[in-house]
Design an enzyme around this catalytic site. Structure first.
Site, PDB file in Angstrom:
ATOM      1  N   HIS A   8       1.020  -1.161  -0.064  1.00  0.00           N
ATOM      2  CA  HIS A   8      -0.002  -0.016  -0.001  1.00  0.00           C
ATOM      3  C   HIS A   8       0.832   1.397   0.139  1.00  0.00           C
ATOM      4  O   HIS A   8       2.076   1.361  -0.409  1.00  0.00           O
ATOM      5  CB  HIS A   8      -1.100  -0.275   1.183  1.00  0.00           C
ATOM      6  CG  HIS A   8      -1.525  -1.428   1.104  1.00  0.00           C
ATOM      7  ND1 HIS A   8      -2.618  -1.908   0.467  1.00  0.00           N
ATOM      8  CD2 HIS A   8      -1.340  -2.477   1.980  1.00  0.00           C
ATOM      9  CE1 HIS A   8      -2.967  -2.979   0.699  1.00  0.00           C
ATOM     10  NE2 HIS A   8      -2.215  -3.593   1.736  1.00  0.00           N
ATOM     11  N   GLU A  46      -2.175   0.286   8.133  1.00  0.00           N
ATOM     12  CA  GLU A  46      -1.250  -0.663   7.595  1.00  0.00           C
ATOM     13  C   GLU A  46       0.046  -0.161   6.603  1.00  0.00           C
ATOM     14  O   GLU A  46       0.985  -0.715   6.718  1.00  0.00           O
ATOM     15  CB  GLU A  46      -2.084  -1.884   6.439  1.00  0.00           C
ATOM     16  CG  GLU A  46      -1.078  -3.064   5.843  1.00  0.00           C
ATOM     17  CD  GLU A  46      -1.967  -3.808   5.078  1.00  0.00           C
ATOM     18  OE1 GLU A  46      -3.329  -3.677   4.784  1.00  0.00           O
ATOM     19  OE2 GLU A  46      -1.101  -4.748   4.472  1.00  0.00           O
ATOM     20  N   HIS A 101       2.971  -7.059   4.442  1.00  0.00           N
ATOM     21  CA  HIS A 101       1.534  -6.554   4.669  1.00  0.00           C
ATOM     22  C   HIS A 101       1.195  -6.893   6.070  1.00  0.00           C
ATOM     23  O   HIS A 101       1.949  -7.862   6.950  1.00  0.00           O
ATOM     24  CB  HIS A 101       0.771  -7.563   3.666  1.00  0.00           C
ATOM     25  CG  HIS A 101       0.713  -6.888   2.346  1.00  0.00           C
ATOM     26  ND1 HIS A 101      -0.207  -6.239   1.961  1.00  0.00           N
ATOM     27  CD2 HIS A 101       1.733  -7.038   1.467  1.00  0.00           C
ATOM     28  CE1 HIS A 101       0.248  -5.824   0.576  1.00  0.00           C
ATOM     29  NE2 HIS A 101       1.354  -6.224   0.246  1.00  0.00           N
ATOM     30  N   GLU A 177       2.206 -11.684   5.459  1.00  0.00           N
ATOM     31  CA  GLU A 177       1.104 -11.047   6.316  1.00  0.00           C
ATOM     32  C   GLU A 177       1.484 -11.251   7.747  1.00  0.00           C
ATOM     33  O   GLU A 177       1.138 -12.130   8.388  1.00  0.00           O
ATOM     34  CB  GLU A 177      -0.252 -11.840   5.909  1.00  0.00           C
ATOM     35  CG  GLU A 177      -0.739 -11.362   4.706  1.00  0.00           C
ATOM     36  CD  GLU A 177      -1.402 -10.185   4.510  1.00  0.00           C
ATOM     37  OE1 GLU A 177      -1.424  -9.284   5.387  1.00  0.00           O
ATOM     38  OE2 GLU A 177      -1.989  -9.969   3.341  1.00  0.00           O
TER      39      GLU A 177
END
Ligand SMILES: [Zn+2]
Length: 215
Positions: A8, A46, A101, A177
């Site tokens: 992101h 995030e 992430h 993740e």
């Protein structure tokens, strides 16, 4: 040389037209260029987490003489799109590409990390090398005391055929993740510098293990 891909970006939320345009995502799929990501209940986003974590991993690797390229230069921009993130690793001829992430599941009790990798592989780099990189990341995070995911994949490993950055990679690639930002206990770790340093230490050590075994 290693490519780190912090998920992101800080400008994504304010630029929906740019990040919602569709781009090739491999296996004949298209996807949104990029997404805004998730956040903790207290509003720690995030993109902030992945950027800070990537800087920590970069610094640890650089201290060991590893050259690192990041897919974005800061936490204030837009994108890049998932296909461009993959292209950065491909153009660089990276020995390893690691995307960072954190998840955002609202399921009660959902917690733990998992490592996503491209499956079935679309090229040789996505095969054994990527699986080995993914397993080293899994083993490293588990050794650092992180729990494997209670709700995604199996034993901390998640084969995926729908992630553009993995599908389009021609280099050994895995996506971490780190945990569930909506889980209060994991959010508490992610929102502290000491917690992020724990993640970074485990991830950097796993990448070093991978490189020292010959990439
Ligand atoms: Zn994400």
């Amino acid at each position: 040389m290693v490519v780190l891909d912090p998920g992101h970006n800080g400008g994504n939320a304010d630029n929906p037209a740019a990040i919602n345009r569709t781009v090739p995502a491999g296996r004949g799929q298209t996807k949104a260029c990029n997404t805004t990501g998730t956040a903790t209940a207290t509003g720690y986003r995030e993109h902030q987490f992945t950027w800070d974590l990537s800087v920590r991993v970069r610094d640890l690797l650089a201290a060991r003489g590893v050259r690192v390229v990041m897919t974005r230069p800061d936490d204030n921009g837009v994108g890049p799109c998932v296909n461009e993130r993959a292209a950065i690793g491909n153009r660089a001829g990276a020995a390893a590409v690691v995307s960072l992430h954190a998840d955002g599941s609202e399921s009660v009790g959902a917690h733990g990390f998992h490592i996503a990798y491209s499956a079935p592989p679309l090229n040789a780099a996505q095969g054994e090398p990527s699986l080995r990189l993914a397993r080293l990341l899994r083993d490293g995070l588990r050794s650092a005391g992180m729990a494997t995911s209670s709700y995604i994949g199996s034993d901390g490993m998640s084969p995926r055929n729908d992630l553009g950055g993995l599908n389009l990679s021609e280099r050994p690639t895995a996506l971490v993740e780190c945990g569930n930002m909506r889980n209060p206990a994991e959010a508490a770790v992610m929102t502290t510098p000491a917690g992020r340093q724990r993640y970074a230490g485990a991830i950097a050590a796993a990448v070093l293990d991978y490189l020292q075994a010959g990439g």
